[in-house]
Write an enzyme that holds these catalytic residues in place. Structure first.
Site, PDB file in Angstrom:
ATOM      1  CG  ASP A 106      61.336  84.734  88.965  1.00 16.64           C
ATOM      2  OD1 ASP A 106      61.289  83.963  89.610  1.00 16.64           O
ATOM      3  OD2 ASP A 106      62.455  85.446  88.401  1.00 16.64           O
ATOM      4  CB  VAL A 108      58.247  77.203  90.428  1.00 25.57           C
ATOM      5  CG1 VAL A 108      58.692  76.080  91.547  1.00 25.57           C
ATOM      6  CG2 VAL A 108      57.741  78.362  91.377  1.00 25.57           C
ATOM      7  CG  ASP A 109      63.993  75.601  86.341  1.00 28.81           C
ATOM      8  OD1 ASP A 109      63.668  74.645  86.103  1.00 28.81           O
ATOM      9  OD2 ASP A 109      64.979  76.157  86.012  1.00 28.81           O
ATOM     10  CB  THR A 113      64.450  79.438  94.597  1.00 29.90           C
ATOM     11  OG1 THR A 113      65.644  79.315  93.730  1.00 29.90           O
ATOM     12  CG2 THR A 113      64.585  81.092  95.039  1.00 29.90           C
ATOM     13  CE  LYS A 137      61.727  77.821  83.302  1.00 29.30           C
ATOM     14  NZ  LYS A 137      63.310  77.900  83.126  1.00 29.30           N
TER      15      LYS A 137
HETATM   16  P1  XMP Z   1      64.636  77.045  91.230  1.00 23.65           P
HETATM   17  O1  XMP Z   1      65.322  75.966  90.039  1.00 23.65           O
HETATM   18  O2  XMP Z   1      65.446  77.351  92.307  1.00 23.65           O
HETATM   19  O3  XMP Z   1      64.661  78.386  90.055  1.00 23.65           O
HETATM   20  O4  XMP Z   1      62.962  76.726  91.213  1.00 23.65           O
HETATM   21  C1  XMP Z   1      63.850  79.408  90.488  1.00 23.65           C
HETATM   22  C2  XMP Z   1      64.906  80.676  90.017  1.00 23.65           C
HETATM   23  O5  XMP Z   1      65.582  80.394  88.835  1.00 23.65           O
HETATM   24  C3  XMP Z   1      65.549  81.509  88.265  1.00 23.65           C
HETATM   25  N1  XMP Z   1      65.108  80.776  86.825  1.00 23.65           N
HETATM   26  C4  XMP Z   1      64.914  81.523  85.623  1.00 23.65           C
HETATM   27  N2  XMP Z   1      65.343  82.915  85.450  1.00 23.65           N
HETATM   28  N3  XMP Z   1      64.513  82.581  83.250  1.00 23.65           N
HETATM   29  C5  XMP Z   1      64.991  83.299  84.197  1.00 23.65           C
HETATM   30  O6  XMP Z   1      65.330  84.176  83.787  1.00 23.65           O
HETATM   31  C6  XMP Z   1      64.033  81.097  83.521  1.00 23.65           C
HETATM   32  O7  XMP Z   1      63.553  80.610  82.365  1.00 23.65           O
HETATM   33  C7  XMP Z   1      64.397  80.598  84.826  1.00 23.65           C
HETATM   34  N4  XMP Z   1      64.173  79.495  85.301  1.00 23.65           N
HETATM   35  C8  XMP Z   1      64.413  79.566  86.582  1.00 23.65           C
HETATM   36  C9  XMP Z   1      64.600  82.439  88.778  1.00 23.65           C
HETATM   37  O8  XMP Z   1      65.618  83.371  89.131  1.00 23.65           O
HETATM   38  C10 XMP Z   1      64.014  81.808  89.778  1.00 23.65           C
HETATM   39  O9  XMP Z   1      63.643  82.576  90.948  1.00 23.65           O
END
Ligand code: XMP
Ligand code: MG
Length: 181
Positions: A106, A108-109, A113, A137
C-alpha cells in the site's frame, strides 16, 4: 453502538477514487506489458494492500498467468509511528520459490516492511523480484528497496482509506485522506 474514530479526523482528501482508479489502470497496463508471456506471483502485503491489490490484479491482462499469495505484515500496531519491528507471516514457499514475484504494497514509508519481505523472498529463492506500491512517501528511507511501480508520490503525512487504516478503522474509504492529528 460503540463509537470509533470519527470521519472528521480524516476528511482532507489527498487522492480521489477517480484519480486512484485511473492510475491503477495505467499500472495494470505497464505490469502486463512487462510480464508478457510469464507467470507472475503477486505477493500482497496484508492488511493494507488488500484494496489496491484487488483493483490492480483485475487490471492485469486476462491472458497473463497470475497467481497470488498473501503475507501478513505488522509493525505499526495502532500508532501512527512505526514500531520498527516488522513481523511477517508467510509467504508460502511452494507458491513463491523459483517464481517471478511482484510484491504489492500500500505505502512505502521507512522501507522496513519491504526490506524484511524481500530478504525472506530472496532466501526462498525467486526468479525475479519487483515491487508495486500504491503510495511512496517523500522521505528518507531506512531500508532502500527499489520500487519499480509507484502509483503516487505523497508527502510524509499519515494517510487512511483505500485499505489504509488508523487503529484498524477507515480501510473502507474509497479515496485516500490525510489523518488530522
Ligand atoms: P515501512 O515503514 O515499513 O511502512 O515502509 C510500510 C507499512 O507501514 C504502514 N504505513 C501506513 N499505514 N497510513 C497507514 O495506514 C500511513 O500513512 C502509513 N505509512 C506507513 C503500512 O501498513 C505499510 O505497509
Ligand atoms: Mg497499517
Amino acid at each position: 453502538m460503540q463509537d470509533g474514530p470519527s470521519l472528521g479526523r480524516a476528511s482532507d482528501t489527498l487522492l480521489s477514487a477517480g484519480e486512484i482508479g485511473a492510475r491503477v489502470v495505467e499500472m495494470g497496463r505497464q505490469i502486463s506489458a512487462d510480464y508478457d508471456g510469464q507467470t507472475l506471483v503477486a505477493v500482497v502485503i496484508l492488511r493494507g494492500a488488500f484494496v489496491f491489490a484487488s483493483d490492480l490484479v483485475r487490471n492485469l491482462d486476462p491472458h497473463l498467468d497470475v497467481k497470488m499469495d498473501f503475507v501478513r505484515a505488522s509493525s505499526y500496531g495502532d500508532r501512527v509511528v512505526s514500531s520498527g519491528v516488522v513481523e511477517l507471516q508467510g509467504p508460502d514457499r511452494t507458491l513463491v520459490s523459483g517464481q517471478h514475484i511482484l510484491i504489492v504494497e500500500d505505502v512505502v514509508d521507512t522501507g522496513r516492511t519491504l526490506g524484511a519481505l524481500s530478504r525472506q523472498l530472496n532466501t526462498l529463492g525467486v526468479a525475479s523480484l519487483e515491487v508495486a506500491a500504491l503510495l511512496s512517501k517523500d522521505r528518507a528511507r531506512e531500508v532502500d528497496v527499489p520500487v519499480r511501480y509507484v502509483g503516487f508520490h505523497i508527502p510524509d503525512v499519515f494517510v487512511v482509506g483505500y485499505g489504509l487504516d488508523y487503529g484498524q478503522s477507515f480501510r473502507h474509504l474509497p479515496d485516500v485522506r490525510v489523518l488530522r492529528t
